[in-house]
Design an enzyme around this catalytic site. Structure first.
Site, short mmCIF file in Angstrom:
data_model
loop_
_atom_site.label_atom_id
_atom_site.label_comp_id
_atom_site.label_asym_id
_atom_site.label_seq_id
_atom_site.Cartn_x
_atom_site.Cartn_y
_atom_site.Cartn_z
N ASP A 16 0.80 -1.22 0.00
CA ASP A 16 0.00 0.00 0.00
C ASP A 16 0.83 1.27 0.00
OD1 ASP A 16 0.92 0.15 2.64
OD2 ASP A 16 -0.81 -0.97 3.36
N CYS A 17 2.15 1.15 -0.13
CA CYS A 17 2.95 2.36 -0.22
C CYS A 17 4.14 2.12 -1.14
CB CYS A 17 3.42 2.84 1.15
SG CYS A 17 4.68 1.79 1.88
N CYS A 414 11.83 9.21 6.63
CA CYS A 414 11.34 8.17 5.72
C CYS A 414 10.70 8.81 4.49
CB CYS A 414 10.32 7.28 6.42
SG CYS A 414 9.64 6.07 5.29
N CYS A 416 8.45 7.70 2.39
CA CYS A 416 7.19 7.11 1.91
C CYS A 416 6.25 8.14 1.30
CB CYS A 416 6.47 6.40 3.05
SG CYS A 416 7.10 4.75 3.35
N ASP A 458 -8.37 15.55 -37.23
CA ASP A 458 -8.93 15.07 -38.49
C ASP A 458 -10.35 15.62 -38.59
OD1 ASP A 458 -6.74 13.63 -39.15
OD2 ASP A 458 -7.53 11.68 -38.56
N THR A 460 -13.16 14.05 -40.92
CA THR A 460 -14.15 12.99 -41.08
C THR A 460 -14.07 11.98 -39.95
OG1 THR A 460 -13.97 13.26 -43.47
CG2 THR A 460 -15.05 11.26 -42.68
N ASP A 655 -8.90 8.96 -35.89
CA ASP A 655 -9.54 7.67 -35.63
C ASP A 655 -8.56 6.59 -35.21
OD1 ASP A 655 -8.24 7.04 -37.95
OD2 ASP A 655 -10.04 6.78 -39.18
N ASP A 741 5.78 11.16 8.89
CA ASP A 741 5.86 10.14 7.83
C ASP A 741 4.49 9.56 7.52
OD1 ASP A 741 7.04 8.17 6.04
OD2 ASP A 741 6.41 6.77 7.60
#
Length: 762
Positions: A16-17, A414, A416, A458, A460, A655, A741
């Site tokens: 998660d970090c 830290c 993080c 573009d 068209t 496109d 942190d």
């Protein structure tokens, strides 16, 4: 000599970090046989390319398990043949995945089973090695209090409460009772720190945390040491919850696809799991049901709500031969649909995969921060050591006081929050964009879109619908109905876009078109034939005038229609001009507003088209934009390069198939599409539901993201600077230091999540 490598993708539990991702990346790269690793903390995934050896998959899972994370295979085990003469490198996201899946679906399932077996063995081995998983079971796998991290945080909190209670009753026990309370949370952290150090990451947050806590015990600050450990665990838990929210935003798209489908088999309807539908199967979608697979309508008509997938707010009418997308909602009519993509390859699955792979592709800012953090953390350790040692040695300061300050600086230092500042914002932005039908292939693309200063469109199919429509029917010698009817008779059986426009108009008007025996194409001029003995010609005004004289009034009317940007075909019947039909590829309903939004944002907007000048300028006048017409593909490429030479950062919008040289020359190529392969697989970015205004929305999103990143970096470094000063002058201590942190990391992540909210027009 050919060698075989395997490419596997894993869901990583508990990551998660950014420091988590760095530890995993470093550890896996050190394994012999691993060729490449890509870890995305925002997507919670890891992709690994490794030699196809029997035990290497198990080693990867076991190695990551020792760090405190669990791996679950996603598409584990695509086998890629690689020959010495042809080495695949660079960003092969998307194409290789689809190619291999298309050519070996059953093989993939077999590999998935085998590697899943290996993964389970690896997990068991890892569990045995770790004993406790400090990072096990992230919030995504259930309520936070049921996760390993949640349980550890609760246990540490209860131990601290118990220590306070015992300490109050028996004050003499305070030093060692708080030490025991601290060890409840610290032992798993220390174990992870040692594992990371042996695998190449000595300066991890766990190592800094362990050093600070142990140091605090030695100088007698046991109560603060226990509090710091608890705050650290709470911070990690909050990081996990916040990271889970960002992942859930894009992953929730997969929940749009229903679990079951009604498939036709031998004249009966069977309800089957949607994931088992095969290409070619025929399914029935009842009114009000979600469509379970991408497909083509075989019979029935209905309005389909595409908002869940493309963000298109108005239901879209679907009839025979129209395409439908998994996850969209059928309206009032039943539809029989032929499945065109397996569950793993439907539009939603491809969008999710594209976004997750894009999140693994680092933006330039993110790469800079990563490089910075490699030097920053060891630097902080050196500064902490100097703060702890120099004042007592040089100026006679108290050792306990300055060691305490040095330990606090370890926690402040830290990286993080700093390292997560960019990927958190980019992940939230890519997810938010995908939910609105704006797909960008990676952080670098997202970052560069906001720098665009010129947009080359573009005409068209981009600024216009791409489908000519009859705008005017003019009767000269015959009535308007007769002119349309005779023209439609000549155009029967033709697939030319202008012919289809005439036939659609005649069908809409309910005309009975007479059959015609023979039709001859007159090269480059038109069509000729006869109906009920009357010779007909339908084609260009010049060719028609050669067969029947046109009056000055008729010529003036045709010229006026041409000046309006319309294509005019003239009908001659029996040697007399009978009438004319004008057609035009009409602008998209939102094109004018979309172009204005771009010019209001300060962009130079140019139309590049191969169409004739009069038609192009008539369209351009409606939009108030610069027009370059009658261009060949190489001319478009040249103009894009000229714009870049003038100092513009150029986006080419088209496109995704035509004008490849111009798309390649531009800084950013944006494909306009509706969830097709073109929209998802080509160019740098795609606008799923083809609204011109969404190009401006994409630029706004990019600019908002870059502002968010600056805010995040300011939060991360600002908090550290404040706490660094207050720690050195003695105002704050250990437990506020941990907030610099984990607190900053949570703030940065929550700030990034603001990008998931609807973006207001600038």
């Amino acid at each position: 000599m050919a060698s075989t490598i395997r490419e596997a993708r894993y869901r990583v539990e508990g990551m998660d970090c950014a420091s988590c991702a760095t530890k995993i990346d470093t550890a896996v790269r050190r394994l012999s046989g691993v060729e490449d690793v890509s870890v995305s903390v925002s997507a919670g995934t890891m992709s690994v390319k490794f030699a196809d050896e029997n035990d290497l998959a198990t080693s990867i899972v076991s190695k990551v398990g020792k760090l405190g994370y669990r791996l679950h295979p996603i598409n584990a085990g695509q086998t890629l043949e690689r020959k010495a003469a042809h080495v695949c490198s660079g960003h092969d996201h998307g194409h290789d995945h689809d190619h291999d899946r298309d050519h070996g679906h059953h093989h993939d399932r077999h590999d998935h089973h085998d590697e899943g077996h290996a993964a389970q063995k690896g997990e068991d081995a890892a569990a045995a090695a770790m004993g406790l998983h400090g990072h096990d079971h992230g919030p995504a796998s259930g309520p936070w209090w049921k996760s390993g991290k949640g349980k550890l945080t609760i246990a540490s909190g209860l131990a601290l409460i118990a220590a306070y209670a015992v300490g109050k009753m028996v004050p003499a026990t305070e030093p060692w009772i708080f030490t025991l309370a601290m060890l409840v949370g610290l032992l798993p952290i220390a174990r992870r720190a040692l594992a990371a150090a042996t695998m190449g990451t000595p300066f991890s947050i766990e190592m800094l945390m362990t050093l600070a806590a142990v140091g605090a015990v030695f100088i007698g600050a046991t109560e603060e040491a226990a509090m710091v450990v608890l705050l650290f665990l709470i911070g990690e838990l909050l990081e996990g919850v916040a990271a889970g929210k960002a992942r859930a935003s894009i992953q929730s798209l997969t929940a749009l696809v229903p679990k079951t489908a009604f498939v036709e088999r031998e004249g009966r309807l069977d309800e089957v799991p949607a994931e088992t539908l095969s290409v070619g199967a025929v399914i029935l979608v009842r009114p009000g049901d979600r469509i379970p697979a991408d497909g083509v309508v075989l019979s029935g008509e209905s309005a389909v709500d595409e908002a869940p997938v493309t963000g298109e707010s108005t239901p879209v009418r679907k009839e025979v031969d129209d395409t439908v997308v998994a996850g969209t909602v059928n309206g009032s009519g039943a539809l029989r649909v032929r499945v065109t993509a397996a569950a793993a390859d439907n539009t939603i699955a491809r969008i999710v995969r594209l976004v997750e792979e894009a999140q693994e592709s680092k933006a330039p800012t993110e790469r800079f921060i990563d490089r910075f953090s490699r030097y920053y953390t060891p630097g902080v350790v050196v500064v902490a050591a100097l703060v702890a040692v120099l004042p007592p040695l040089l100026w006679g300061g108290a050792w306990d006081e300055w060691i305490y300050k040095g330990l606090a600086i370890l926690l402040i230092g830290c990286p993080c929050a700093l390292v997560i500042s960019t990927p958190a914002a980019i992940a939230a932005s890519l997810s938010a964009g995908a939910r609105r039908g704006l797909l960008m292939k990676g952080g670098a693309v997202l970052e560069n879109v906001g720098k665009v200063t010129a947009a080359a469109f573009d005409k068209t199919g981009t600024l216009t619908e791409g489908k000519p429509k009859v705008t005017d029917i003019v009767g000269f010698g015959r009535s308007e109905t007769e002119v349309l009817c005779l023209a439609a008779a000549l155009e029967q059986g033709s697939s030319h876009p202008l012919a289809r426009a005439i036939l659609e108009r005649s069908a809409a008007d309910g005309l009975v078109v007479p059959n015609i025996a023979t039709v001859n194409a007159v090269g480059g001029k038109g069509l000729e034939g006869s109906v009920e003995g009357v010779a007909l010609f339908f084609g260009s005004p010049k060719a028609a005038a050669e067969r029947a004289p046109m009056t000055a009034a008729e010529t003036a009317r045709v010229s006026a229609l041409n000046d309006e940007g319309k294509t005019v075909s003239v009908l001659a019947a029996g040697g007399v001009i009978a009438g004319a039909i004008a057609m035009r590829d009409e602008p998209r309903p939102d094109a004018a507003a979309g172009v204005k939004a771009l010019t209001d944002a300060g962009l130079r907007v140019v139309m590049l088209t191969g169409d004739n000048r009069r038609t192009a300028e008539a369209i351009g006048r409606q939009f108030g934009m610069e027009v370059r017409a009658e261009l060949l593909p190489e001319d478009k490429q040249r103009i894009v390069r000229e714009l870049k030479a003038e100092g513009f950062n150029v986006a080419k919008i088209g496109d995704g198939i035509n004008d490849a040289p111009a798309l390649a020359a531009a800084d950013i190529g944006i494909a306009m599409g509706g969830g097709t392969d073109v929209a998802l697989e080509t160019a740098d970015a795609a606008v799923l539901h083809g609204r011109v205004g969404d190009v401006a929305a994409m630029i706004r999103l990019s600019r908002a993201t870059m502002r968010n990143i600056v805010e995040n970096i300011t939060i991360a470094l600002g908090l550290k600077a404040v706490f660094l000063v207050t720690t050195i002058i003695g105002v704050t201590g250990l437990w506020p230091a941990i907030l610099a942190d984990t607190g900053a990391t949570v703030l940065v992540t929550m700030n990034a999540l603001r990008l998931l909210r609807p973006l207001r027009a600038a």
